[in-house]
Motif scaffolding. Structure first.
Motif, PDB file in Angstrom:
ATOM      1  N   VAL A 178     -11.736  40.956  17.891  1.00 32.00           N
ATOM      2  CA  VAL A 178     -11.244  40.449  19.182  1.00 32.00           C
ATOM      3  C   VAL A 178     -10.707  41.594  20.030  1.00 32.00           C
ATOM      4  O   VAL A 178     -11.025  41.709  21.220  1.00 32.00           O
ATOM      5  CB  VAL A 178     -10.144  39.389  18.967  1.00 32.00           C
ATOM      6  CG1 VAL A 178      -9.637  38.883  20.318  1.00 32.00           C
ATOM      7  CG2 VAL A 178     -10.669  38.237  18.130  1.00 32.00           C
ATOM      8  N   LEU A 179      -9.898  42.455  19.422  1.00 31.76           N
ATOM      9  CA  LEU A 179      -9.278  43.546  20.188  1.00 31.76           C
ATOM     10  C   LEU A 179     -10.311  44.507  20.765  1.00 31.76           C
ATOM     11  O   LEU A 179     -10.077  45.110  21.822  1.00 31.76           O
ATOM     12  CB  LEU A 179      -8.292  44.307  19.300  1.00 31.76           C
ATOM     13  CG  LEU A 179      -7.113  43.501  18.731  1.00 31.76           C
ATOM     14  CD1 LEU A 179      -6.209  44.408  17.906  1.00 31.76           C
ATOM     15  CD2 LEU A 179      -6.335  42.823  19.844  1.00 31.76           C
ATOM     16  N   ALA A 180     -11.431  44.660  20.081  1.00 32.51           N
ATOM     17  CA  ALA A 180     -12.461  45.593  20.560  1.00 32.51           C
ATOM     18  C   ALA A 180     -13.052  45.141  21.899  1.00 32.51           C
ATOM     19  O   ALA A 180     -13.579  45.959  22.667  1.00 32.51           O
ATOM     20  CB  ALA A 180     -13.568  45.719  19.515  1.00 32.51           C
ATOM     21  N   LYS A 181     -12.978  43.855  22.185  1.00 27.55           N
ATOM     22  CA  LYS A 181     -13.542  43.332  23.432  1.00 27.55           C
ATOM     23  C   LYS A 181     -12.529  43.308  24.569  1.00 27.55           C
ATOM     24  O   LYS A 181     -12.894  43.008  25.716  1.00 27.55           O
ATOM     25  CB  LYS A 181     -14.062  41.900  23.192  1.00 27.55           C
ATOM     26  CG  LYS A 181     -15.191  41.813  22.182  1.00 27.55           C
ATOM     27  CD  LYS A 181     -15.692  40.399  22.035  1.00 27.55           C
ATOM     28  CE  LYS A 181     -14.656  39.469  21.438  1.00 27.55           C
ATOM     29  NZ  LYS A 181     -15.186  38.092  21.231  1.00 27.55           N
ATOM     30  N   VAL A 182     -11.283  43.599  24.266  1.00 29.16           N
ATOM     31  CA  VAL A 182     -10.232  43.543  25.286  1.00 29.16           C
ATOM     32  C   VAL A 182     -10.335  44.757  26.209  1.00 29.16           C
ATOM     33  O   VAL A 182     -10.457  45.885  25.752  1.00 29.16           O
ATOM     34  CB  VAL A 182      -8.838  43.488  24.631  1.00 29.16           C
ATOM     35  CG1 VAL A 182      -7.750  43.573  25.699  1.00 29.16           C
ATOM     36  CG2 VAL A 182      -8.686  42.203  23.827  1.00 29.16           C
ATOM     37  N   GLU A 183     -10.274  44.520  27.514  1.00 30.96           N
ATOM     38  CA  GLU A 183     -10.338  45.605  28.502  1.00 30.96           C
ATOM     39  C   GLU A 183      -9.039  45.652  29.302  1.00 30.96           C
ATOM     40  O   GLU A 183      -8.315  44.657  29.423  1.00 30.96           O
ATOM     41  CB  GLU A 183     -11.514  45.390  29.456  1.00 30.96           C
ATOM     42  CG  GLU A 183     -12.879  45.433  28.769  1.00 30.96           C
ATOM     43  CD  GLU A 183     -14.010  45.217  29.754  1.00 30.96           C
ATOM     44  OE1 GLU A 183     -13.725  44.862  30.926  1.00 30.96           O
ATOM     45  OE2 GLU A 183     -15.180  45.393  29.350  1.00 30.96           O
ATOM     46  N   ASN A 184      -8.787  46.832  29.853  1.00 32.11           N
ATOM     47  CA  ASN A 184      -7.633  47.031  30.745  1.00 32.11           C
ATOM     48  C   ASN A 184      -6.294  46.696  30.093  1.00 32.11           C
ATOM     49  O   ASN A 184      -5.359  46.238  30.755  1.00 32.11           O
ATOM     50  CB  ASN A 184      -7.795  46.205  32.028  1.00 32.11           C
ATOM     51  CG  ASN A 184      -9.064  46.538  32.775  1.00 32.11           C
ATOM     52  OD1 ASN A 184      -9.468  47.695  32.844  1.00 32.11           O
ATOM     53  ND2 ASN A 184      -9.714  45.530  33.326  1.00 32.11           N
ATOM     54  N   ARG A 185      -6.220  46.929  28.796  1.00 35.08           N
ATOM     55  CA  ARG A 185      -4.962  46.686  28.097  1.00 35.08           C
ATOM     56  C   ARG A 185      -4.733  47.781  27.061  1.00 35.08           C
ATOM     57  O   ARG A 185      -5.675  48.238  26.405  1.00 35.08           O
ATOM     58  CB  ARG A 185      -4.957  45.320  27.397  1.00 35.08           C
ATOM     59  CG  ARG A 185      -4.808  44.187  28.376  1.00 35.08           C
ATOM     60  CD  ARG A 185      -4.697  42.835  27.719  1.00 35.08           C
ATOM     61  NE  ARG A 185      -4.461  41.822  28.750  1.00 35.08           N
ATOM     62  CZ  ARG A 185      -3.278  41.470  29.201  1.00 35.08           C
ATOM     63  NH1 ARG A 185      -2.183  42.008  28.679  1.00 35.08           N
ATOM     64  NH2 ARG A 185      -3.144  40.577  30.149  1.00 35.08           N
ATOM     65  N   SER A 186      -3.470  48.170  26.952  1.00 39.85           N
ATOM     66  CA  SER A 186      -3.074  49.101  25.898  1.00 39.85           C
ATOM     67  C   SER A 186      -2.623  48.272  24.695  1.00 39.85           C
ATOM     68  O   SER A 186      -2.063  47.188  24.851  1.00 39.85           O
ATOM     69  CB  SER A 186      -1.930  49.997  26.377  1.00 39.85           C
ATOM     70  OG  SER A 186      -2.352  50.805  27.458  1.00 39.85           O
ATOM     71  N   ILE A 187      -2.885  48.817  23.502  1.00 42.41           N
ATOM     72  CA  ILE A 187      -2.556  48.097  22.272  1.00 42.41           C
ATOM     73  C   ILE A 187      -1.528  48.916  21.507  1.00 42.41           C
ATOM     74  O   ILE A 187      -1.833  49.989  20.973  1.00 42.41           O
ATOM     75  CB  ILE A 187      -3.822  47.880  21.421  1.00 42.41           C
ATOM     76  CG1 ILE A 187      -4.857  47.091  22.228  1.00 42.41           C
ATOM     77  CG2 ILE A 187      -3.476  47.141  20.128  1.00 42.41           C
ATOM     78  CD1 ILE A 187      -6.226  47.009  21.564  1.00 42.41           C
ATOM     79  N   PHE A 188      -0.294  48.418  21.483  1.00 44.64           N
ATOM     80  CA  PHE A 188       0.803  49.104  20.806  1.00 44.64           C
ATOM     81  C   PHE A 188       0.979  48.513  19.409  1.00 44.64           C
ATOM     82  O   PHE A 188       1.199  47.299  19.263  1.00 44.64           O
ATOM     83  CB  PHE A 188       2.104  48.949  21.595  1.00 44.64           C
ATOM     84  CG  PHE A 188       2.137  49.748  22.869  1.00 44.64           C
ATOM     85  CD1 PHE A 188       2.720  51.010  22.892  1.00 44.64           C
ATOM     86  CD2 PHE A 188       1.583  49.250  24.040  1.00 44.64           C
ATOM     87  CE1 PHE A 188       2.751  51.744  24.060  1.00 44.64           C
ATOM     88  CE2 PHE A 188       1.603  49.983  25.210  1.00 44.64           C
ATOM     89  CZ  PHE A 188       2.189  51.243  25.217  1.00 44.64           C
ATOM     90  N   VAL A 189       0.892  49.363  18.416  1.00 42.12           N
ATOM     91  CA  VAL A 189       1.075  48.945  17.024  1.00 42.12           C
ATOM     92  C   VAL A 189       2.367  49.573  16.523  1.00 42.12           C
ATOM     93  O   VAL A 189       2.514  50.802  16.520  1.00 42.12           O
ATOM     94  CB  VAL A 189      -0.106  49.397  16.145  1.00 42.12           C
ATOM     95  CG1 VAL A 189       0.121  48.965  14.693  1.00 42.12           C
ATOM     96  CG2 VAL A 189      -1.421  48.815  16.678  1.00 42.12           C
ATOM     97  N   SER A 190       3.325  48.744  16.128  1.00 46.58           N
ATOM     98  CA  SER A 190       4.608  49.274  15.675  1.00 46.58           C
ATOM     99  C   SER A 190       4.947  48.721  14.295  1.00 46.58           C
ATOM    100  O   SER A 190       4.751  47.540  14.013  1.00 46.58           O
ATOM    101  CB  SER A 190       5.721  48.925  16.662  1.00 46.58           C
ATOM    102  OG  SER A 190       5.801  47.532  16.864  1.00 46.58           O
ATOM    103  N   GLY A 191       5.453  49.627  13.431  1.00 47.66           N
ATOM    104  CA  GLY A 191       5.862  49.248  12.096  1.00 47.66           C
ATOM    105  C   GLY A 191       7.348  48.966  12.038  1.00 47.66           C
ATOM    106  O   GLY A 191       8.157  49.666  12.677  1.00 47.66           O
ATOM    107  N   HIS A 192       7.751  47.946  11.262  1.00 46.58           N
ATOM    108  CA  HIS A 192       9.161  47.553  11.131  1.00 46.58           C
ATOM    109  C   HIS A 192       9.455  47.258   9.660  1.00 46.58           C
ATOM    110  O   HIS A 192       8.590  46.759   8.926  1.00 46.58           O
ATOM    111  CB  HIS A 192       9.458  46.306  11.966  1.00 46.58           C
ATOM    112  CG  HIS A 192       9.199  46.478  13.421  1.00 46.58           C
ATOM    113  ND1 HIS A 192      10.181  46.836  14.309  1.00 46.58           N
ATOM    114  CD2 HIS A 192       8.052  46.342  14.142  1.00 46.58           C
ATOM    115  CE1 HIS A 192       9.663  46.900  15.527  1.00 46.58           C
ATOM    116  NE2 HIS A 192       8.357  46.604  15.448  1.00 46.58           N
TER     117      HIS A 192
END
Length: 284
Positions: A178-192
């Motif tokens: 799904v994420l591969a098809k997303v445009e014009n968006r940044s994807i922030f991955v954060s560990g907690h």
């Protein structure tokens, strides 16, 4: 014979007063003529003076009328110029408002289209991760134009580890599609993490929860970029250790919620505002 200088008198003798009468009549006639001539001259002179006065008044009236005409023309010209300026300003305002309306309409259309894409992405993620969402292992939320996916650590990692498990690979593969098809968006991955320090067994590799949270976020980002086809330029990794809990660490259930990976989809912004976007992501 008659004496020289005399003539026969037919009427009984000459009339000596006759020449004087003629002379008097001539004088009277001349006086009358002179009087009448003077009167005519006086009347003509009076008429001439009056005519000159009338002409002077006419000239003065002409000059005054011309000045009034010029003044009126200047005033009308000023009024016309003011009206032209006002009309020009109104036209500029109309053009500005028309441009703003078009821009607003375009912005609304773009916003509607963006919301439609966001909704489609949300529903796609929801469908792909239906089982995990149903089991409470993944929390999916949407607010203020953002989509957030919270994955508890146990579906991605073994306890205290940063390497992805086989199940973690499978879950991220579905999410990455799904994420591969997303445009014009940044994807922030954060560990907690929770507030418990790494075990003594892991202390050499992860001295604190900072290293563990960062390592987990980096491994998720690498998998999404290298294995799931998500453009690496859209991915950002960050670790927050136990600084941003979402539940109390006093209970096992709360601690389990705090051990998580957050994936946040944020609309791309101009270069000058990218720092603000990252700050907003870090504040979550």
């Amino acid at each position: 014979m008659y004496a020289k200088g005399t003539a026969p008198r037919r009427d009984g003798g000459a009339k000596p007063w006759l020449p004087w009468l003629v002379t008097a009549l001539v004088v009277l006639f001349s006086g009358a003529v002179a009087y009448l001539g003077y009167g005519a001259y006086s009347a003509q002179k009076t008429r001439a003076v009056e005519a000159e006065k009338a002409a002077a008044e006419a000239r003065a009236l002409t000059v005054s009328t011309e000045q009034a005409r010029k003044t009126l023309e200047e005033k009308l010209a000023e009024q016309l110029a003011a009206k032209d300026q006002k009309l020009s300003a109104l036209e500029d305002e109309r053009t500005r408002l028309s441009t703003e309306r078009e821009q607003l309409q375009q912005a609304v259309q773009e916003k509607d289209a963006e919301l439609a894409r966001l909704k489609a992405t949300y529903e796609d993620i929801e469908q792909k991760l239906k089982a995990e969402i149903s089991d409470g292992e993944i929390r999916l939320s949407q607010a203020e134009g953002r989509i957030q996916v919270d994955l508890v650590d146990k579906i991605l990692f073994d306890s205290g580890e940063a390497a992805l498990t086989e199940r973690g690979n499978e879950v991220l593969t579905r999410l990455g599609a799904v994420l591969a098809k997303v445009e014009n968006r940044s994807i922030f991955v954060s560990g907690h993490t929770d507030d418990a320090p790494p075990s003594q067994r892991l202390a050499a590799t992860y001295p604190t929860n900072w290293e563990l949270s960062v390592a987990r976020a980096v491994n998720v980002v690498r998998f999404l970029g290298e294995k799931a086809g998500v453009p690496p330029s859209r991915l950002v990794a960050a670790g927050h250790a136990d600084t941003k809990p979402v539940a109390s660490n006093a209970t096992p259930k709360g601690r389990a919620r705090n051990r998580r990976i957050e994936i946040l989809l944020i609309p791309d912004l101009p270069a000058g505002k990218q720092g603000e976007t990252k700050a907003a992501a870090d504040s979550r």
